[in-house]
Design an enzyme around this catalytic site. Structure first.
Site, PDB file in Angstrom:
ATOM      1  N   HIS A  44       0.782  -1.041   0.254  1.00  0.00           N
ATOM      2  CA  HIS A  44      -0.251  -0.156  -0.286  1.00  0.00           C
ATOM      3  C   HIS A  44       1.057   0.732  -0.052  1.00  0.00           C
ATOM      4  O   HIS A  44       2.010   1.668   0.173  1.00  0.00           O
ATOM      5  CB  HIS A  44      -0.629   0.133   1.479  1.00  0.00           C
ATOM      6  CG  HIS A  44      -1.695  -0.831   0.781  1.00  0.00           C
ATOM      7  ND1 HIS A  44      -3.014  -1.024   2.014  1.00  0.00           N
ATOM      8  CD2 HIS A  44      -2.015  -1.917   0.197  1.00  0.00           C
ATOM      9  CE1 HIS A  44      -3.953  -2.456   1.569  1.00  0.00           C
ATOM     10  NE2 HIS A  44      -3.299  -2.511   0.477  1.00  0.00           N
ATOM     11  N   GLU A  46       1.443   3.855   1.969  1.00  0.00           N
ATOM     12  CA  GLU A  46       2.268   4.161   3.512  1.00  0.00           C
ATOM     13  C   GLU A  46       3.200   3.489   3.468  1.00  0.00           C
ATOM     14  O   GLU A  46       4.237   3.610   3.467  1.00  0.00           O
ATOM     15  CB  GLU A  46       1.152   3.483   4.609  1.00  0.00           C
ATOM     16  CG  GLU A  46      -0.452   4.433   4.098  1.00  0.00           C
ATOM     17  CD  GLU A  46      -1.515   3.638   4.162  1.00  0.00           C
ATOM     18  OE1 GLU A  46      -2.640   3.569   4.274  1.00  0.00           O
ATOM     19  OE2 GLU A  46      -1.568   2.936   2.542  1.00  0.00           O
ATOM     20  N   ALA A 148     -22.878   8.396 -27.580  1.00  0.00           N
ATOM     21  CA  ALA A 148     -22.541   9.326 -27.721  1.00  0.00           C
ATOM     22  C   ALA A 148     -23.361   9.650 -28.472  1.00  0.00           C
ATOM     23  O   ALA A 148     -24.573   8.658 -29.667  1.00  0.00           O
ATOM     24  CB  ALA A 148     -20.711   9.158 -29.579  1.00  0.00           C
ATOM     25  N   SER A 162     -23.604   3.869 -37.466  1.00  0.00           N
ATOM     26  CA  SER A 162     -23.744   4.383 -36.018  1.00  0.00           C
ATOM     27  C   SER A 162     -22.099   4.962 -36.435  1.00  0.00           C
ATOM     28  O   SER A 162     -21.785   5.620 -35.137  1.00  0.00           O
ATOM     29  CB  SER A 162     -24.308   3.765 -34.785  1.00  0.00           C
ATOM     30  OG  SER A 162     -23.219   2.782 -34.797  1.00  0.00           O
ATOM     31  N   TRP A 164     -18.626   7.428 -37.698  1.00  0.00           N
ATOM     32  CA  TRP A 164     -18.891   7.238 -36.465  1.00  0.00           C
ATOM     33  C   TRP A 164     -19.495   8.563 -36.107  1.00  0.00           C
ATOM     34  O   TRP A 164     -19.576   9.248 -37.195  1.00  0.00           O
ATOM     35  CB  TRP A 164     -17.249   7.178 -36.381  1.00  0.00           C
ATOM     36  CG  TRP A 164     -16.542   6.075 -36.866  1.00  0.00           C
ATOM     37  CD1 TRP A 164     -15.656   5.934 -37.113  1.00  0.00           C
ATOM     38  CD2 TRP A 164     -16.260   5.179 -35.297  1.00  0.00           C
ATOM     39  NE1 TRP A 164     -15.099   4.631 -37.099  1.00  0.00           N
ATOM     40  CE2 TRP A 164     -15.515   3.756 -35.715  1.00  0.00           C
ATOM     41  CE3 TRP A 164     -17.303   4.438 -34.039  1.00  0.00           C
ATOM     42  CZ2 TRP A 164     -15.348   2.441 -35.145  1.00  0.00           C
ATOM     43  CZ3 TRP A 164     -17.029   3.193 -33.332  1.00  0.00           C
ATOM     44  CH2 TRP A 164     -16.241   2.599 -33.985  1.00  0.00           C
ATOM     45  N   ARG A 201      -7.988   0.268 -27.614  1.00  0.00           N
ATOM     46  CA  ARG A 201      -6.813   0.307 -28.315  1.00  0.00           C
ATOM     47  C   ARG A 201      -6.131   0.978 -28.061  1.00  0.00           C
ATOM     48  O   ARG A 201      -7.071   2.730 -28.929  1.00  0.00           O
ATOM     49  CB  ARG A 201      -8.081   0.515 -29.503  1.00  0.00           C
ATOM     50  CG  ARG A 201      -8.201  -0.605 -30.598  1.00  0.00           C
ATOM     51  CD  ARG A 201      -8.870  -1.081 -31.891  1.00  0.00           C
ATOM     52  NE  ARG A 201     -10.532  -0.405 -31.488  1.00  0.00           N
ATOM     53  CZ  ARG A 201     -11.208  -0.950 -31.300  1.00  0.00           C
ATOM     54  NH1 ARG A 201     -11.005  -2.058 -30.719  1.00  0.00           N
ATOM     55  NH2 ARG A 201     -12.544  -0.387 -31.845  1.00  0.00           N
ATOM     56  N   GLY A 291     -26.077  -0.939 -26.464  1.00  0.00           N
ATOM     57  CA  GLY A 291     -27.184  -0.294 -26.980  1.00  0.00           C
ATOM     58  C   GLY A 291     -28.550   0.952 -26.365  1.00  0.00           C
ATOM     59  O   GLY A 291     -28.550   0.355 -24.806  1.00  0.00           O
TER      60      GLY A 291
END
Length: 358
Positions: A44, A46, A148, A162, A164, A201, A291
């Site tokens: 951690h 600390e 979007a 769709s 883009w 990607r 969707g």
């Protein structure tokens, strides 16, 4: 504490199911040690700070973004290391709501004679770990609805095209989001219409490919879908009901795809059962990318914790063109899902609206 928060952010997307934590040790006005939690299973924040400080930790003040743990998990308790180093004072941005800690770390430090202070930059610390805080207190992953759309609210043309709607900058932002979450979720209609890979990607070696979750209550996804390619990095999980044909279930299993059968709710996967099943698997965050019907179902059941809506400067039009959030919707504006803590950012030519549904 601001420096500790800055350090904590370096662990974004890598610490799950643990929180992001940063720590800074100060002695006589000088930083003598600092660190952050890089990923689950590793020390951690600390501990890194104490190691860097060495003997200088004695009598120093520790600033940490979350209450130090006092229990054995993947790593030993941080409280014992702090006490052993003879730290004089510990400032915590916030207490840990994890039932295994929940103030126990603070009490243990105080019992050892260490002065504690809580609350410095608490709001920033809570915002930083909103995913962890939600998961550890509810047992369900933090749900991020991302979509979007055009200026007139369409996510595709009437023919289904769709790609883009948004520009390259917004699409890259989407992949950066995938790099930070535990899972990405879409419905079977998205698999049938778009045949996506649902991978991350981005350039670089340390790229995270979240668990790909497909909602397919009746087993309609084609076995040839790219998301079922065994060569893809990461894992794919199909969520279904008893309505999936047994031969389809077996065929997916033969391809190395895990299939989880859950109860049905009006012919669809019971989303509440799904979220508790994912939470039990230590999936702390899910990016729901669609969707339209899937997003509508999540909103209808009040399961969305955060909204990321990209708006492109274009008009698609058409009564039969899909809108971002499907389903029946609300009857009255008073029942609409309004967002709080709204932020508007320009990403390339597109706008990104971020907020939290009331």
């Amino acid at each position: 504490m601001l420096r500790a928060l800055q350090l904590a952010r370096r662990g974004r997307g890598r610490t799950s199911p643990n929180p992001m934590v940063g720590a800074v040790l100060v002695k006589k006005g000088r930083v003598v040690g600092e660190g952050f939690h890089p990923r689950a299973g590793e020390p951690h924040a600390e501990i890194f700070a104490l190691r860097q400080a060495g003997e200088n930790a004695k009598g120093a003040t520790l600033y940490v973004t979350l209450e130090p743990c006092n229990h054995y998990g993947r790593t030993p308790p941080c409280t014992k290391a702090i006490i052993a180093a003879d730290v004089a004072e510990v400032h915590m941005a916030m207490l840990d709501p994890n039932p295994l800690v929940a103030g126990g770390g603070k009490k243990e430090l105080e019992a050892a004679g260490i002065r504690t202070v809580v609350g410095e930059h608490e709001n920033e610390a809570k915002k930083l770990n909103e995913v962890f805080l939600h998961w550890v207190t509810t047992g369900r992953p933090f749900i991020i609805a991302k979509f979007a759309m055009s200026l007139d609210g369409k996510i595709a043309t009437r023919t289904g095209e769709s790609r883009w709607i948004t520009g390259s900058e917004a699409r890259r932002y989407g992949h950066e989001l995938r790099d930070q979450v535990d899972a990405i979720l879409v419905g079977v209609n998205t698999i049938i219409s778009d045949d996506p890979q649902l991978t991350t990607r981005l350039d670089g070696e340390d790229v995270r490919h979240p668990l790909r979750i497909i909602l397919d209550s009746r087993g309609r996804a084609p076995l040839t879908a790219r998301v079922f390619d065994p060569e893809l990095p990461g894992r794919t999980l199909v969520i279904t009901t008893d309505a999936m044909p047994k031969d389809t279930h077996q065929a997916l299993t033969n391809k190395g795809i895990e299939v989880l059968v859950l109860p049905a709710d009006k012919g669809q996967v019971d989303l509440s059962a799904l979220l508790y099943a994912l939470g039990a698997r230590e999936v702390t965050s899910v990016l729901v990318e669609g969707g339209s019907s899937v997003l509508g179902n999540f909103f209808a059941h009040r399961l969305v914790d955060k909204v990321l809506a990209f708006i492109a400067p274009m008009i698609i039009g058409g009564q039969k063109a899909l809108t971002a959030v499907g389903g029946l919707g609300v009857d009255r504006l008073a029942d609409a899902w309004r967002l709080e803590e709204v932020e508007v950012t320009q990403v390339g030519a597109d706008l990104l609206i971020t907020g939290y549904p009331t």
